[in-house]
Write a protein that holds these residues in place. Structure first.
Motif, PDB file in Angstrom:
ATOM      1  N   VAL A  17      33.584  44.837  29.981  1.00 21.15           N
ATOM      2  CA  VAL A  17      33.296  45.107  31.431  1.00 21.15           C
ATOM      3  C   VAL A  17      33.707  43.731  32.058  1.00 21.15           C
ATOM      4  O   VAL A  17      34.188  43.622  33.159  1.00 21.15           O
ATOM      5  CB  VAL A  17      31.923  45.591  31.784  1.00 21.15           C
ATOM      6  CG1 VAL A  17      31.665  45.187  33.215  1.00 21.15           C
ATOM      7  CG2 VAL A  17      31.753  46.813  31.513  1.00 21.15           C
ATOM      8  N   ILE A  18      33.017  42.660  31.455  1.00 18.84           N
ATOM      9  CA  ILE A  18      33.231  41.168  31.873  1.00 18.84           C
ATOM     10  C   ILE A  18      34.772  40.734  31.669  1.00 18.84           C
ATOM     11  O   ILE A  18      35.360  40.514  32.754  1.00 18.84           O
ATOM     12  CB  ILE A  18      32.518  40.275  31.282  1.00 18.84           C
ATOM     13  CG1 ILE A  18      31.137  40.573  31.652  1.00 18.84           C
ATOM     14  CG2 ILE A  18      32.772  38.829  31.760  1.00 18.84           C
ATOM     15  CD1 ILE A  18      30.032  39.728  30.565  1.00 18.84           C
ATOM     16  N   SER A  19      35.368  41.249  30.803  1.00 15.99           N
ATOM     17  CA  SER A  19      36.965  40.854  30.593  1.00 15.99           C
ATOM     18  C   SER A  19      37.908  41.463  31.562  1.00 15.99           C
ATOM     19  O   SER A  19      38.749  40.965  32.180  1.00 15.99           O
ATOM     20  CB  SER A  19      37.183  40.887  29.259  1.00 15.99           C
ATOM     21  OG  SER A  19      38.482  40.362  28.941  1.00 15.99           O
ATOM     22  N   THR A  20      37.490  42.828  32.031  1.00 20.93           N
ATOM     23  CA  THR A  20      38.296  43.712  32.697  1.00 20.93           C
ATOM     24  C   THR A  20      38.172  43.135  33.951  1.00 20.93           C
ATOM     25  O   THR A  20      39.139  43.054  34.800  1.00 20.93           O
ATOM     26  CB  THR A  20      37.936  45.065  32.436  1.00 20.93           C
ATOM     27  OG1 THR A  20      38.053  45.771  31.276  1.00 20.93           O
ATOM     28  CG2 THR A  20      38.540  46.054  33.317  1.00 20.93           C
ATOM     29  N   LEU A  21      37.237  42.988  34.144  1.00 20.68           N
ATOM     30  CA  LEU A  21      36.824  42.316  35.822  1.00 20.68           C
ATOM     31  C   LEU A  21      37.722  41.064  35.971  1.00 20.68           C
ATOM     32  O   LEU A  21      38.476  40.964  36.970  1.00 20.68           O
ATOM     33  CB  LEU A  21      35.466  42.285  36.063  1.00 20.68           C
ATOM     34  CG  LEU A  21      34.635  43.507  36.276  1.00 20.68           C
ATOM     35  CD1 LEU A  21      33.156  43.034  36.483  1.00 20.68           C
ATOM     36  CD2 LEU A  21      35.181  44.444  37.669  1.00 20.68           C
ATOM     37  N   ILE A  22      37.507  40.238  35.122  1.00 18.85           N
ATOM     38  CA  ILE A  22      38.195  38.839  34.939  1.00 18.85           C
ATOM     39  C   ILE A  22      39.700  39.154  35.172  1.00 18.85           C
ATOM     40  O   ILE A  22      40.467  38.593  35.985  1.00 18.85           O
ATOM     41  CB  ILE A  22      37.736  38.042  34.116  1.00 18.85           C
ATOM     42  CG1 ILE A  22      36.443  37.529  34.288  1.00 18.85           C
ATOM     43  CG2 ILE A  22      38.921  36.939  33.836  1.00 18.85           C
ATOM     44  CD1 ILE A  22      35.939  36.759  33.108  1.00 18.85           C
ATOM     45  N   GLY A  23      40.292  39.980  34.094  1.00 21.43           N
ATOM     46  CA  GLY A  23      41.715  40.370  34.054  1.00 21.43           C
ATOM     47  C   GLY A  23      42.213  40.895  35.467  1.00 21.43           C
ATOM     48  O   GLY A  23      43.332  40.670  35.938  1.00 21.43           O
ATOM     49  N   PHE A  24      41.469  41.922  35.856  1.00 21.39           N
ATOM     50  CA  PHE A  24      41.849  42.626  37.022  1.00 21.39           C
ATOM     51  C   PHE A  24      42.099  41.573  38.310  1.00 21.39           C
ATOM     52  O   PHE A  24      42.993  41.483  39.242  1.00 21.39           O
ATOM     53  CB  PHE A  24      40.699  43.789  37.706  1.00 21.39           C
ATOM     54  CG  PHE A  24      40.634  44.189  38.867  1.00 21.39           C
ATOM     55  CD1 PHE A  24      41.520  44.743  39.697  1.00 21.39           C
ATOM     56  CD2 PHE A  24      39.601  43.719  40.100  1.00 21.39           C
ATOM     57  CE1 PHE A  24      41.845  45.245  40.861  1.00 21.39           C
ATOM     58  CE2 PHE A  24      39.841  44.083  41.312  1.00 21.39           C
ATOM     59  CZ  PHE A  24      40.867  44.720  41.674  1.00 21.39           C
ATOM     60  N   VAL A  25      40.878  40.523  38.353  1.00 24.32           N
ATOM     61  CA  VAL A  25      40.913  39.590  39.600  1.00 24.32           C
ATOM     62  C   VAL A  25      42.266  38.485  39.486  1.00 24.32           C
ATOM     63  O   VAL A  25      42.816  38.402  40.437  1.00 24.32           O
ATOM     64  CB  VAL A  25      39.669  39.013  39.650  1.00 24.32           C
ATOM     65  CG1 VAL A  25      39.718  37.807  40.589  1.00 24.32           C
ATOM     66  CG2 VAL A  25      38.481  39.841  40.205  1.00 24.32           C
TER      67      VAL A  25
END
Length: 71
Positions: A17-25
């Protein structure tokens, strides 16, 4: 000490969840397109949990680096 597979799964989900949000941003910022960011986030969300879980299980089962006996 016994570590359950549920713990590894919970760690996988929280990390993802954390990594996906960072990648998305980051992809949104770099490309300027929310669609590109979302596509990247979805692609990561699909394949990286499997990759991480397998990596975690391999380390837990076969790699003893950094482990100490309590005895």
């Amino acid at each position: 000490m016994h570590v359950s597979k549920k713990r590894h799964i919970a760690k996988t989900i929280s990390y993802r969840v954390i990594s996906t949000l960072i990648g998305f941003v980051i992809m949104w910022f770099v490309s300027g397109s929310i669609k590109v960011g979302a596509a990247f986030g979805i692609a990561e969300l699909v394949y990286k949990p499997i990759q991480y879980y397998l990596h975690e299980r391999i380390w837990y089962r076969w790699i003893k680096y950094g482990l100490k006996n309590d005895k």
